[in-house]
Design a protein around this motif. Structure first.
Motif, PDB file in Angstrom:
ATOM      1  N   GLU A  71       0.832  -1.206   0.000  1.00  0.00           N
ATOM      2  CA  GLU A  71       0.000   0.000   0.000  1.00  0.00           C
ATOM      3  C   GLU A  71       0.866   1.254   0.000  1.00  0.00           C
ATOM      4  O   GLU A  71       0.649   2.186  -0.779  1.00  0.00           O
ATOM      5  N   ARG A  72       1.856   1.290   0.910  1.00  0.00           N
ATOM      6  CA  ARG A  72       2.675   2.491   1.076  1.00  0.00           C
ATOM      7  C   ARG A  72       3.642   2.689  -0.086  1.00  0.00           C
ATOM      8  O   ARG A  72       3.810   3.801  -0.578  1.00  0.00           O
ATOM      9  N   ILE A  73       4.279   1.629  -0.538  1.00  0.00           N
ATOM     10  CA  ILE A  73       5.320   1.779  -1.554  1.00  0.00           C
ATOM     11  C   ILE A  73       4.728   2.132  -2.912  1.00  0.00           C
ATOM     12  O   ILE A  73       5.342   2.821  -3.720  1.00  0.00           O
ATOM     13  N   GLN A  74       3.487   1.674  -3.171  1.00  0.00           N
ATOM     14  CA  GLN A  74       2.860   1.936  -4.462  1.00  0.00           C
ATOM     15  C   GLN A  74       1.767   2.992  -4.382  1.00  0.00           C
ATOM     16  O   GLN A  74       1.225   3.397  -5.417  1.00  0.00           O
ATOM     17  N   GLY A  75       1.405   3.415  -3.160  1.00  0.00           N
ATOM     18  CA  GLY A  75       0.353   4.407  -3.020  1.00  0.00           C
ATOM     19  C   GLY A  75      -1.000   3.895  -3.457  1.00  0.00           C
ATOM     20  O   GLY A  75      -1.777   4.607  -4.093  1.00  0.00           O
ATOM     21  N   ILE A  76      -1.316   2.630  -3.110  1.00  0.00           N
ATOM     22  CA  ILE A  76      -2.590   2.035  -3.514  1.00  0.00           C
ATOM     23  C   ILE A  76      -3.383   1.635  -2.275  1.00  0.00           C
ATOM     24  O   ILE A  76      -2.902   1.729  -1.147  1.00  0.00           O
ATOM     25  N   SER A  77      -4.619   1.186  -2.485  1.00  0.00           N
ATOM     26  CA  SER A  77      -5.483   0.806  -1.365  1.00  0.00           C
ATOM     27  C   SER A  77      -5.196  -0.618  -0.908  1.00  0.00           C
ATOM     28  O   SER A  77      -4.503  -1.391  -1.588  1.00  0.00           O
ATOM     29  N   PHE A  78      -5.766  -0.985   0.255  1.00  0.00           N
ATOM     30  CA  PHE A  78      -5.583  -2.336   0.768  1.00  0.00           C
ATOM     31  C   PHE A  78      -6.109  -3.364  -0.228  1.00  0.00           C
ATOM     32  O   PHE A  78      -5.464  -4.388  -0.497  1.00  0.00           O
ATOM     33  N   TYR A  79      -7.298  -3.115  -0.775  1.00  0.00           N
ATOM     34  CA  TYR A  79      -7.895  -4.068  -1.711  1.00  0.00           C
ATOM     35  C   TYR A  79      -6.995  -4.266  -2.928  1.00  0.00           C
ATOM     36  O   TYR A  79      -6.790  -5.403  -3.384  1.00  0.00           O
TER      37      TYR A  79
END
Length: 592
Positions: A71-79
């Protein structure tokens, strides 16, 4: 097994993180250490625990499991992180949408709005209203094929064209504002298109989805020549490089990235046939962007970066913004200089691709380029001038993260400047080699060894640890320094949940989570295996400690009762003290 746990148990967090953290090295029986990808550091403080499947940085305090890392490294959501890992490891996603949360649904809506905006902007460029924008592109030598390839468009000047289109598609007003495409008037007086009468450049994520826009003003009356989207849940400026989704294969193939300043430079160089080009677009270069240039370690994009910035004072300032973080991240930098005062786009159109490639191959290493600047600035015929040149170069050399590389560069540049060895040793190498690296040491836990050992046994996978938890549940542990961590473990046990690091950490406040991480990563040779026998021994020592504390409290109460003349209460307390001391003696013999 819950699907999330199924995915987590199927992946190895060390392998996943190792693709992004190239410095990750084994540091203990079950732990790994490397440079943190979430903040700039020169000495590793980022730790990964393999068996407990979590990471923790003792520098910036980032922590979590494999999903949180993605999530943090790619800036995406949990899903999205869950879906990515499941697909990568061949685990079919459940057909039901139970793992889709509000954040994921919002991100889906934002992507959809950007696709609608793209269709609208492209149609507007090709329509009658787009004549001025088409004329501008023709003057810049941008072909119809390039317009199509880069998805260029035009935003109408009305200020409501895109807004009406999104309203027709029934997107809520608040959601359109969150997209960065629509703005709200001050005082709540309605909404309007953020981009008006501008040539539009779609900005993509590395995977190729449109996440934002840049707009170039076509009217000379506009104050801002370029206007970019504001940050949104799908667009973070510090994580994005323009054209990376197209350039990454060429960057991997060539082993280098060409970094230019703006959209038109990236388009012009790429259209000329040099594909490994990305643009900064007016932002300072961040560690996230440098990581994106590198790519996951198994599919390394590049460690070499060629800076081809505009040949003016603004270009010099841009160079200052990007060179320092590149050096600190261990990137190899070359400086590409174009003659005639032309920017990259103009040079490719005026001189052609072959001439640009010649300049590219002639690009100087950064320190040789800097040494040439020093030669022009100082009188190299005098010792004073040579010393001044070395002092001019020293701050840049000191930014190199690797000590051996600093020494090598210092020697090479000194030789390039024809500086006597004695001056180099006295002025340059001593300072460069002796730089303070601000070492980050692993914090030492303040807890007693028996409390640390007990926590590690409880969180291990050794058989029989439930018996220890059951006995611990009957104890009074309020006097222990580790009581909040142990209480969190007991709460997970009482709820019937697996007593794992994640289950315990999730019940703790920030300071206690940090203490738990310190315990997990601290190497204790006495309890190397964290077996059941060690757990019982730690529990017995804790019982003895608690017993001594309770005995001290009873003695104080007895003295108070005697001073008050309450002999009956004093006798009752003495009976309790005798029973407690007998129990303590038995526990002590058990420990011995």
């Amino acid at each position: 097994m819950d699907f999330v746990e199924q995915v987590k148990s199927s992946v190895n967090i060390v392998h996943v993180i190792g693709e992004y953290v190239g410095t990750l090295r084994k540091s203990g029986r079950d732990t790994y250490k490397g440079l943190c990808p979430f903040h700039q550091e020169k000495t590793p403080s980022f730790n990964v625990h393999e068996s407990r499947q979590f990471f923790h940085c003792f520098g910036c305090h980032a922590t979590g499991d494999v999903f949180k890392f993605i999530e943090r490294i790619q800036g995406i959501s949990f899903y999205e992180a869950l879906k990515q890992l499941a697909e990568r490891y061949g685990i079919p996603m459940p057909k039901r949408a139970q793992y889709s949360d509000d954040e994921t649904r919002l991100r889906g809506a934002l992507f959809a709005m950007h696709e609608i905006a793209q269709e609208h902007f492209r149609a507007s460029l090709l329509g009658p209203a787009g004549a001025e924008a088409r004329n501008y592109l023709e003057r810049r030598g941008v072909s119809r094929e390039t317009i199509e390839e880069f998805g260029l468009g035009y935003s109408l000047p009305s200020g409501r064209a895109l807004l009406q289109l999104l309203e027709q598609r029934q997107f809520p007003a608040a959601q359109t504002v969150e997209s960065g495409l629509i703005a709200q008037r001050e005082g709540g007086g309605g909404y309007y298109d953020r981009f008006r009468n501008r040539l539009m450049f779609p900005i993509h994520s590395e995977s190729g989805k449109i996440i934002a826009y840049g707009g170039r003003a076509l009217s000379p009356d506009e104050k801002a020549k370029y206007l970019n989207s504001s940050e949104t849940p799908i667009y973070k400026k510090s994580r994005t490089l323009y054209n990376l989704h197209r350039a990454k294969e060429a960057i991997r193939r060539e082993g280098r990235a060409i970094l230019v300043e703006g959209y038109m430079d990236a388009i012009g160089v790429s259209a000329a046939g040099v594909s490994e080009v990305v643009a900064l677009c007016g932002t300072a270069l961040s560690s996230h962007q440098i990581q994106a240039l590198r790519g996951p370690m198994k599919e390394m994009h590049a460690r070499r970066v060629v800076l081809n910035l505009d040949p003016d004072s603004a270009g010099d300032k841009a160079a200052e913004r990007v060179i320092a973080p590149l050096l600190e991240e261990g990137m190899q930098i070359r400086i590409m200089e174009l003659d005639g005062g032309l920017d990259p786009d103009e040079y490719c159109k005026d001189r052609g691709c072959d001439a640009y490639r010649v300049r590219l191959e002639q690009a100087k290493g950064y320190f040789y380029w800097l040494a040439d600047s020093a030669r022009k600035r100082f009188d190299m015929r005098t010792s004073e001038g040579k010393i001044s040149a070395l002092q001019f170069l020293l701050p840049a050399v000191q930014r190199i993260s690797d000590r051996l590389e600093r020494m090598t560069v210092a020697n090479d540049v000194a030789g390039y400047l024809s500086v006597e060895r004695s001056i180099v040793l006295d002025t340059f190498l001593r300072s460069a080699a002796g730089r303070n690296d601000n070492l980050v040491e692993m914090p030492k836990s303040s807890l007693r060894a028996d409390e640390r050992g007990l926590i590690n046994v409880i969180l291990s996978e050794c058989e029989g640890r439930e018996q220890i938890l059951a006995e611990l549940a009957d104890m009074d542990i309020d006097a222990l320094d580790s009581r909040r961590i142990l209480q969190a473990a007991l709460a997970a046990y009482a709820a019937g949940s697996p007593v794992t690091h994640d289950a315990v950490s999730g019940r703790l406040e920030e300071n206690d989570r940090r203490a738990l991480a310190e315990i997990a990563f601290a190497f204790d040779p006495a309890c190397d295996e964290f077996g059941l026998e060690w757990g019982w021994k730690c529990l017995a020592q804790i019982k003895e400690k608690c017993g001594r504390q309770q005995a001290a409290q009873l003695k104080a109460l007895i003295q108070q009762a005697e001073r008050a003349g309450n002999l009956g209460e004093a006798m009752r307390l003495m009976g309790e003290l005798n029973r407690l001391e007998l129990a303590n003696n038995r526990a002590r013999r058990g420990v011995q």
